[in-house]
Motif scaffolding. Structure first.
Motif, PDB file in Angstrom:
ATOM      1  N   UNK A   1       0.861  -1.179   0.000  1.00  0.00           N
ATOM      2  CA  UNK A   1       0.000   0.000   0.000  1.00  0.00           C
ATOM      3  C   UNK A   1       0.899   1.231   0.000  1.00  0.00           C
ATOM      4  N   UNK A   2       0.951   2.009  -1.097  1.00  0.00           N
ATOM      5  CA  UNK A   2       1.802   3.196  -1.142  1.00  0.00           C
ATOM      6  C   UNK A   2       1.508   4.133   0.028  1.00  0.00           C
ATOM      7  N   UNK A   3       2.568   4.743   0.556  1.00  0.00           N
ATOM      8  CA  UNK A   3       2.513   5.686   1.677  1.00  0.00           C
ATOM      9  C   UNK A   3       2.272   5.004   3.024  1.00  0.00           C
ATOM     10  N   UNK A   4       2.327   3.666   3.047  1.00  0.00           N
ATOM     11  CA  UNK A   4       2.235   2.935   4.302  1.00  0.00           C
ATOM     12  C   UNK A   4       3.513   2.129   4.501  1.00  0.00           C
ATOM     13  N   UNK A   5       3.890   1.929   5.751  1.00  0.00           N
ATOM     14  CA  UNK A   5       5.020   1.071   6.068  1.00  0.00           C
ATOM     15  C   UNK A   5       4.643  -0.384   5.833  1.00  0.00           C
ATOM     16  N   UNK A   6       5.615  -1.261   5.500  1.00  0.00           N
ATOM     17  CA  UNK A   6       5.301  -2.689   5.320  1.00  0.00           C
ATOM     18  C   UNK A   6       4.610  -3.313   6.524  1.00  0.00           C
ATOM     19  N   UNK A   7       4.855  -2.773   7.712  1.00  0.00           N
ATOM     20  CA  UNK A   7       4.206  -3.315   8.905  1.00  0.00           C
ATOM     21  C   UNK A   7       2.705  -3.061   8.910  1.00  0.00           C
ATOM     22  N   UNK A   8       2.241  -2.194   7.990  1.00  0.00           N
ATOM     23  CA  UNK A   8       0.802  -1.921   7.876  1.00  0.00           C
ATOM     24  C   UNK A   8       0.245  -2.317   6.515  1.00  0.00           C
ATOM     25  N   UNK A   9       1.023  -3.007   5.689  1.00  0.00           N
ATOM     26  CA  UNK A   9       0.496  -3.505   4.423  1.00  0.00           C
ATOM     27  C   UNK A   9      -0.506  -4.628   4.667  1.00  0.00           C
ATOM     28  N   UNK A  10      -1.255  -4.943   3.627  1.00  0.00           N
ATOM     29  CA  UNK A  10      -2.243  -6.005   3.753  1.00  0.00           C
ATOM     30  C   UNK A  10      -1.603  -7.342   4.073  1.00  0.00           C
ATOM     31  N   UNK A  11      -2.165  -8.036   5.075  1.00  0.00           N
ATOM     32  CA  UNK A  11      -1.612  -9.299   5.547  1.00  0.00           C
ATOM     33  C   UNK A  11      -0.803  -9.143   6.814  1.00  0.00           C
TER      34      UNK A  11
ATOM     35  N   UNK B   1      -7.360   4.006   7.615  1.00  0.00           N
ATOM     36  CA  UNK B   1      -5.910   3.976   7.809  1.00  0.00           C
ATOM     37  C   UNK B   1      -5.475   3.046   8.930  1.00  0.00           C
ATOM     38  N   UNK B   2      -6.391   2.638   9.782  1.00  0.00           N
ATOM     39  CA  UNK B   2      -6.006   1.806  10.919  1.00  0.00           C
ATOM     40  C   UNK B   2      -6.165   0.325  10.645  1.00  0.00           C
ATOM     41  N   UNK B   3      -5.711  -0.479  11.579  1.00  0.00           N
ATOM     42  CA  UNK B   3      -5.871  -1.928  11.503  1.00  0.00           C
ATOM     43  C   UNK B   3      -7.167  -2.368  12.168  1.00  0.00           C
ATOM     44  N   UNK B   4      -7.599  -3.571  11.829  1.00  0.00           N
ATOM     45  CA  UNK B   4      -8.699  -4.199  12.559  1.00  0.00           C
ATOM     46  C   UNK B   4      -8.159  -4.663  13.909  1.00  0.00           C
ATOM     47  N   UNK B   5      -8.815  -4.264  14.983  1.00  0.00           N
ATOM     48  CA  UNK B   5      -8.355  -4.577  16.332  1.00  0.00           C
ATOM     49  C   UNK B   5      -9.343  -5.518  17.012  1.00  0.00           C
ATOM     50  N   UNK B   6      -8.828  -6.616  17.519  1.00  0.00           N
ATOM     51  CA  UNK B   6      -9.656  -7.604  18.199  1.00  0.00           C
ATOM     52  C   UNK B   6      -8.990  -7.935  19.527  1.00  0.00           C
TER      53      UNK B   6
END
Length: 748
Positions: free
Chosen positions: A193-203, A282-287
């Motif tokens: 995802x452009x403009x995101x760090x790999x730690x926040x890419x999909x997966x 922009x955020x992650x799914x949090x569970x």
């Protein structure tokens, strides 16, 4: 299946609780696959999604809200949704406690003692919502002696797993022993995802798990208390599969007219592993979840023991979901801003989805042996409260001349639901000693009463705001039954026949208040099988054939309807298909060919058929039987694995193992006319070749050191894991590409 600890040349006999009492998996008339903790660790099994190759007729896919929320299909039956109001069709039990929400089952499994997959309806002893089967997970019991274990793993996408477990042994002379286990699991994503760090890419994933247990005895009373806490953050990246010609043209032209934004990207049925992520998500799914289960077991005598299982569970989630696959800048009929501004446009983005669930359950079991009979009777009480608010922004094409414009629909759906259920159940088995316990006849009965009470609202804003409210309350009850007969022709050869019914509660479509409520789903299964251990337990072969009839089968649908502004709005809800039948067979086998070579595998075949399927299309009841599909149901599931070891050497023991599993390509939507794009695609075959080298008994002092190097999906086979059709555009999630890793563990 691994060899027994005391004899490396025989197949392990795993003790299971598939009938709510400790029995050998090979001795019970139930189609169950039992997997020990050592095998799960050897296969680097981290969570439920990793078990799909280990038993026949199983597919694990993901729900729309989180790729880490597993959706388990057994013999073709599963429920795809992370909505908290929906009931699953495969029951999951952790340490004897029912876990009903897919997002609550997204967590890792850091210290599993055994896993049992019960195929087919299990409605007598495991109750409501097991029309597809049940999965039982038992975590490690504290050991008698003090010990510990630490594990470290590193792999592709900077995947790091650090875990540990400590057993105290007996604490003084108290008769009690404890266990503490924990694990941290972090991973970068692989969908850029452009403009995101790999730690926040999909997966990506950021997870932590913690659990503890205290077990002891006071006289004839055994006390077992287990607590757990888990949290996981993740993001699922969707990619655009395709769409209608008009929608594709509109998105493409809008992107070209607004070059400050990203281009319009269509992946098709092959992954690009690339997605422009909507800036409104922009955020992650949090569970996050925690709970406690207290089990008390008092043995009066062999004739009677009383067990109490008391559990309290809490689940909190906030799912940041971007189903749109990508976004463009477009001119929008904006409900909040005058002047048709240019802003991000995507077909579906959930900006915020907070949800809360809490449940209390109490179960009592009275069991014992009386001569040639053994019995089990029980009472189950369940109380659940859920509340959820789903905030989405939906984009649809308004016009393409002279300038492409889009309609943005802001929709908020807050709802709450209360569920109360109770059940009484019993099973009686007759095993005459005069026949050397070769014959067993069992019969079971269960009565279930469910009550649901819900309140929901839908607030939709296009150029105006409309609010629709809904309240409902209903109750359902069901008598379920099971009967089986088995006979051992030899101590290690058993044949059985079984009939069983099951029931899944009805309910309300809380996020689609205009949709009708749905009725309970009922299943009736007939199966016959054989279980064998041959050649002094060096060869195991099990086979089962079955036919299951479903009445009012519950199907998850995504229906697109016109909105007041001239666009379309997509809503997911549950409806009943009238009647369906599933037929098939399953084969499982393991062979130890000497001390150094093992081969194992399984095959599952599923042949489903709709006998009738009526669905309301634009307010008109319509027979859609001829165009209805069985989404995510593979006709064939196969697995073959082989392992060879060097035996003990001065440097330790080396095991080389390879596994190959394959599942047939599947349909991606239930009804063709409701899925104009997805209907033209298949998932593709799920093929996975993995290999690993395991180095055990490494000579390092008193520490038992183990190291492993592994590779998964070595052929880099890619397939569609999940799809959604919004009528204008369709989006998909692909499986993880080829990955490698190492694991090192030390026991002391």
């Amino acid at each position: 299946m691994s060899a027994a600890a005391d004899d490396q040349t025989v197949i392990e006999d795993i003790i299971v609780t598939a009938r709510r009492r400790a029995e050998s998996a090979q001795s019970i008339p139930v189609a169950v696959t039992a997997i020990g903790g050592d095998k799960l660790e050897e296969m680097t099994t981290v969570r439920l999604s990793d078990i799909a190759a280990l038993a026949p007729s199983i597919k694990v896919t993901s729900a729309s809200g989180s790729a880490n929320a597993p959706v388990i299909f057994i013999r073709g039956i599963g429920t795809i949704t992370t909505a908290m109001y929906a009931e699953p069709s495969v029951g999951l039990y952790v340490d004897g406690v029912y876990m009903p929400r897919p997002s609550g089952n997204a967590f890792d499994l850091p210290d599993v003692e055994r896993l049992e997959v019960l195929r087919g309806p299990q409605g007598t002893l495991f109750g409501r919502n097991t029309t597809g089967g049940a999965v039982l997970i038992t975590t490690q019991t504290p050991r008698d002696e003090a010990s510990g274990k630490v594990t470290f793993g590193y792999g592709t996408n900077n995947e790091v797993i650090v875990g540990g477990i400590i057993h105290t042994g007996e604490i003084g002379d108290s008769g009690f022993k404890a266990k503490i286990a924990g694990q941290i699991h972090n991973r970068d994503g692989w969908v850029e995802s452009p403009n995101f760090n790999p730690s926040d890419w999909g997966g990506n994933e950021k997870g932590v798990n913690f659990n503890a247990a205290l077990v002891g005895e006071i006289g004839n009373l055994r006390i077992d208390n287990r607590a757990r806490y888990a949290k996981i953050d993740s993001f699922t990246s969707w990619e655009i599969l395709g769409g209608t010609p008009a929608a594709l043209a509109a998105y493409t032209s809008s992107a070209a007219a607004n070059p400050a934004g990203p281009p319009f990207v269509v992946s098709g049925n092959k992954p690009r592993d690339f997605s422009y992520r909507d800036p409104r998500s922009t955020g992650n799914a949090e569970i996050e979840g925690y709970g406690n289960v207290l089990t008390l077991d008092y043995e009066f005598s062999e004739a009677a023991s009383l067990k109490s299982i008391t559990a309290y569970q809490v689940l909190d989630q906030d799912l940041s979901i971007f189903l749109g696959g990508s976004f463009v800048l477009g001119r929008v009929i904006n409900p909040r801003v005058v002047g048709n501004p240019i802003e991000p446009v995507s077909v579906h983005v959930t900006t915020d989805n907070p949800g809360h669930q809490k449940q209390f359950s109490q179960e009592f079991q009275l069991a014992g042996d009386l001569g040639d009979f053994n019995y089990l009777g029980g009472l189950f009480i369940y109380d659940e409260r859920v509340s959820e608010t789903i905030n989405t922004e939906l984009g649809s094409v308004a016009t393409t001349t002279p300038i492409t414009t889009f309609i943005r629909v802001n929709r908020s759906v807050p709802y709450s639901q209360k569920t109360k259920s109770w059940a009484g159940f019993g099973q009686l088995s007759f095993q005459p000693q005069s026949l050397d316990d070769r014959l067993e006849i069992s019969a079971g009965l269960r009565y279930t009463k469910d009550t649901k009470d819900e309140e929901s609202r839908t607030i939709a804003t296009t150029t105006t705001t409309t609010t629709t409210s809904h309240t409902a309350k209903d109750s359902w009850d069901n008598w379920g039954y099971a009967g089986s007969i088995s006979y051992k022709f030899a101590p290690s050869i058993m044949a059985f026949g079984r009939i069983a019914s099951s029931y899944r509660a009805g309910g309300f479509n809380n996020i689609a208040v205009v949709a009708a409520p749905y009725d309970p789903e009922k299943a009736l299964s007939y199966e016959a099988g054989i279980k064998t251990d041959l050649f002094d337990r060096r060869v195991r072969f099990n086979a089962t054939v079955y036919k299951t009839d479903y009445d009012d089968l519950q199907i998850t649908q995504l229906v697109t309807t016109p909105n007041a502004a001239g666009g379309t709005t997509s809503t997911s809800f549950i409806s009943n298909a009238a009647k369906a039948e599933y037929k098939g067979f399953e084969l499982e086998g393991t062979a130890l060919l000497g001390e150094h070579f093992q081969i194992d595998g399984n095959i599952g075949y599923i042949d489903p058929k709709y006998n009738s399927y009526n669905f309301v299309v634009l307010g008109v009841p319509t027979d859609v039987t001829a165009e209805a599909n069985f989404a995510y149901v593979p006709t064939w599931t196969t697995h073959i694995g082989a392992a060879v070891n060097t035996g003990d050497t001065s440097a330790g023991k080396f095991t080389f193992r390879a596994d190959y599993s394959q599942k047939s390509s599947t349909d991606l939507a239930s009804v063709d006319r409701l899925s104009p794009t997805v209907r033209n695609f298949k998932s593709g075959k799920d093929k996975d070749l993995s290999a690993r080298i395991i180095w055990t008994d490494i000579p390092v002092g008193d520490v038992k050191l183990t190291a492993q190097i592994y590779g998964e999906n070595l052929t880099n086979n890619r397939f569609i894991n999940f799809a959604t059709d919004f009528s204008s555009l369709a989006t998909v999630v692909f499986n993880r590409p080829r990955n490698y890793g190492i694991r090192i563990s030390a026991e002391f």
